[in-house]
Design an enzyme around this catalytic site. Structure first.
Site, mmCIF file in Angstrom:
data_model
loop_
_atom_site.group_PDB
_atom_site.id
_atom_site.type_symbol
_atom_site.label_atom_id
_atom_site.label_comp_id
_atom_site.label_asym_id
_atom_site.label_seq_id
_atom_site.Cartn_x
_atom_site.Cartn_y
_atom_site.Cartn_z
ATOM 1 N N GLY A 105 0.794 -1.228 0.000
ATOM 2 C CA GLY A 105 0.000 0.000 0.000
ATOM 3 C C GLY A 105 0.823 1.272 0.000
ATOM 4 O O GLY A 105 0.368 2.311 0.497
ATOM 5 N N THR A 106 2.024 1.242 -0.576
ATOM 6 C CA THR A 106 2.798 2.487 -0.608
ATOM 7 C C THR A 106 2.168 3.489 -1.577
ATOM 8 O O THR A 106 2.230 4.696 -1.344
ATOM 9 C CB THR A 106 4.286 2.250 -0.983
ATOM 10 O OG1 THR A 106 4.358 1.663 -2.276
ATOM 11 C CG2 THR A 106 4.975 1.375 0.034
ATOM 12 N N ASN A 107 1.549 3.008 -2.639
ATOM 13 C CA ASN A 107 0.823 3.935 -3.519
ATOM 14 C C ASN A 107 -0.412 4.485 -2.814
ATOM 15 O O ASN A 107 -0.766 5.648 -2.987
ATOM 16 C CB ASN A 107 0.420 3.242 -4.832
ATOM 17 C CG ASN A 107 1.543 3.234 -5.836
ATOM 18 O OD1 ASN A 107 1.837 4.242 -6.461
ATOM 19 N ND2 ASN A 107 2.214 2.090 -5.967
ATOM 20 N N MET A 111 -4.150 -7.480 -6.782
ATOM 21 C CA MET A 111 -3.651 -8.642 -7.522
ATOM 22 C C MET A 111 -4.749 -9.558 -8.063
ATOM 23 O O MET A 111 -4.470 -10.705 -8.399
ATOM 24 C CB MET A 111 -2.682 -9.447 -6.634
ATOM 25 C CG MET A 111 -1.457 -8.676 -6.200
ATOM 26 S SD MET A 111 -0.529 -7.965 -7.582
ATOM 27 C CE MET A 111 0.266 -9.435 -8.213
ATOM 28 N N LYS A 112 -5.974 -9.061 -8.135
ATOM 29 C CA LYS A 112 -7.051 -9.866 -8.719
ATOM 30 C C LYS A 112 -7.473 -9.245 -10.036
ATOM 31 O O LYS A 112 -7.435 -8.025 -10.192
ATOM 32 C CB LYS A 112 -8.284 -9.850 -7.805
ATOM 33 C CG LYS A 112 -8.281 -10.755 -6.624
ATOM 34 C CD LYS A 112 -8.053 -12.160 -6.927
ATOM 35 C CE LYS A 112 -9.213 -13.057 -7.143
ATOM 36 N NZ LYS A 112 -8.776 -14.475 -7.183
ATOM 37 N N ILE A 113 -7.917 -10.096 -10.956
ATOM 38 C CA ILE A 113 -8.443 -9.587 -12.225
ATOM 39 C C ILE A 113 -9.861 -9.088 -11.979
ATOM 40 O O ILE A 113 -10.649 -9.738 -11.292
ATOM 41 C CB ILE A 113 -8.486 -10.727 -13.276
ATOM 42 C CG1 ILE A 113 -7.113 -11.364 -13.430
ATOM 43 C CG2 ILE A 113 -9.091 -10.233 -14.587
ATOM 44 C CD1 ILE A 113 -6.254 -10.867 -14.542
ATOM 45 N N HIS A 162 0.775 0.192 -13.504
ATOM 46 C CA HIS A 162 1.538 -1.014 -13.854
ATOM 47 C C HIS A 162 3.026 -0.656 -13.941
ATOM 48 O O HIS A 162 3.390 0.371 -14.517
ATOM 49 C CB HIS A 162 1.042 -1.561 -15.206
ATOM 50 C CG HIS A 162 1.713 -2.842 -15.578
ATOM 51 N ND1 HIS A 162 1.388 -4.041 -14.979
ATOM 52 C CD2 HIS A 162 2.712 -3.112 -16.448
ATOM 53 C CE1 HIS A 162 2.157 -4.994 -15.484
ATOM 54 N NE2 HIS A 162 2.971 -4.460 -16.369
ATOM 55 N N ASN A 206 -5.502 1.787 -13.310
ATOM 56 C CA ASN A 206 -4.522 0.890 -12.702
ATOM 57 C C ASN A 206 -3.128 1.455 -12.928
ATOM 58 O O ASN A 206 -2.884 2.137 -13.917
ATOM 59 C CB ASN A 206 -4.627 -0.490 -13.375
ATOM 60 C CG ASN A 206 -3.606 -1.479 -12.837
ATOM 61 O OD1 ASN A 206 -3.392 -1.586 -11.629
ATOM 62 N ND2 ASN A 206 -2.941 -2.206 -13.736
HETATM 63 C C1 GRF Z 1 3.140 -1.229 -7.578
HETATM 64 O O1 GRF Z 1 4.504 -1.219 -7.790
HETATM 65 C C2 GRF Z 1 2.368 -1.319 -8.874
HETATM 66 O O2 GRF Z 1 3.113 -1.050 -9.987
HETATM 67 C C3 GRF Z 1 1.899 -2.738 -8.934
HETATM 68 O O3 GRF Z 1 1.816 -3.184 -7.618
HETATM 69 C C4 GRF Z 1 2.705 -2.449 -6.785
HETATM 70 C C5 GRF Z 1 1.986 -2.091 -5.533
HETATM 71 O O4 GRF Z 1 2.829 -1.572 -4.555
HETATM 72 N N1 GRF Z 1 0.675 -2.797 -9.695
HETATM 73 P P1 GRF Z 1 2.235 -0.897 -3.254
HETATM 74 O O5 GRF Z 1 1.310 -1.915 -2.598
HETATM 75 O O6 GRF Z 1 1.505 0.341 -3.655
HETATM 76 O O7 GRF Z 1 3.411 -0.605 -2.374
#
Ligand code: GRF
Length: 187
Positions: A14-16, A88-90, A107, A105
């Protein structure tokens, strides 16, 4: 400015998410985070929701109708944009059709290159000169929706997977908010 009501989907660190929470405190940032959804009850990212008093929902994807449960909650919370941040789910075609609003999303590659999983090992194997991250709309094709914004950097030949990940994530913290600003630029 009336902020859009956003839901962030996570599965891991969850760093984003924490980055978007910080950005959304800015009065001119176009979204306000009203809900966090995780498919993983051990996701460390849930702590950020708790600490910031953002409602969160942990879903069990073993239940057949879990997407229905999510849709109900999104409607209840009047969510108008979903940001997938390491989810991580579609997302099913039916879900996209029923939600009918923005789903985006992030990526960790320069799409359309290196869709799917194990991105960094694929990048290193293919001897790319540059890489980066991409924010895109979600459609029924995996990592195949319209691109909103990309950020790139040059790969150092000495970079390993972990270094690529660290450099990519640094750019993600700039690219995700920037993409959200672009979506609502003319609102
Ligand atoms: C990110 O690096 C993103 O590119 C990918 O999953 C990662 C999630 O990282 N889709 P975080 O959980 O936000 O740290």
């Amino acid at each position: 400015m009336v902020k859009k009501r956003a839901c962030i989907f996570i599965s891991g660190k969850g760093t984003n998410l924490i980055n978007l929470i910080r950005k959304s405190r800015d009065y001119s940032f176009p979204i306000s985070i009203k809900l966090v959804i995780s498919n993983n009850n051990k996701a460390p990212g849930i702590i950020h929701a708790k600490k910031n008093k953002i409602p969160f929902l942990i879903i069990n994807t073993k239940f057949r109708n879990y997407e229905h449960q999510i849709l109900k909650e999104l409607k209840r919370k009047r969510i108008s944009i979903i940001c997938l941040a390491g989810y991580m789910k579609i997302i099913s075609r039916n879900f996209i059709k029923q939600f009918r609003k923005e789903i985006i999303n992030i990526h960790p590659s320069l799409l359309p290159k290196f869709k799917g999983l194990n991105t960094f090992s694929k990048i290193l194997k293919s001897k790319e000169k540059k890489t980066g991250c991409t924010v895109h709309y979600v459609n029924e094709k995996l990592d195949g929706g319209k691109i909103i914004f990309k950020k790139e950097f040059f790969i150092n030949p000495k970079d390993n997977e972990n270094e690529l990940k660290i450099k990519t994530q640094k750019l993600e913290y700039l690219a995700f908010p920037e993409a959200i600003i672009r979506i609502y630029r003319y609102d």
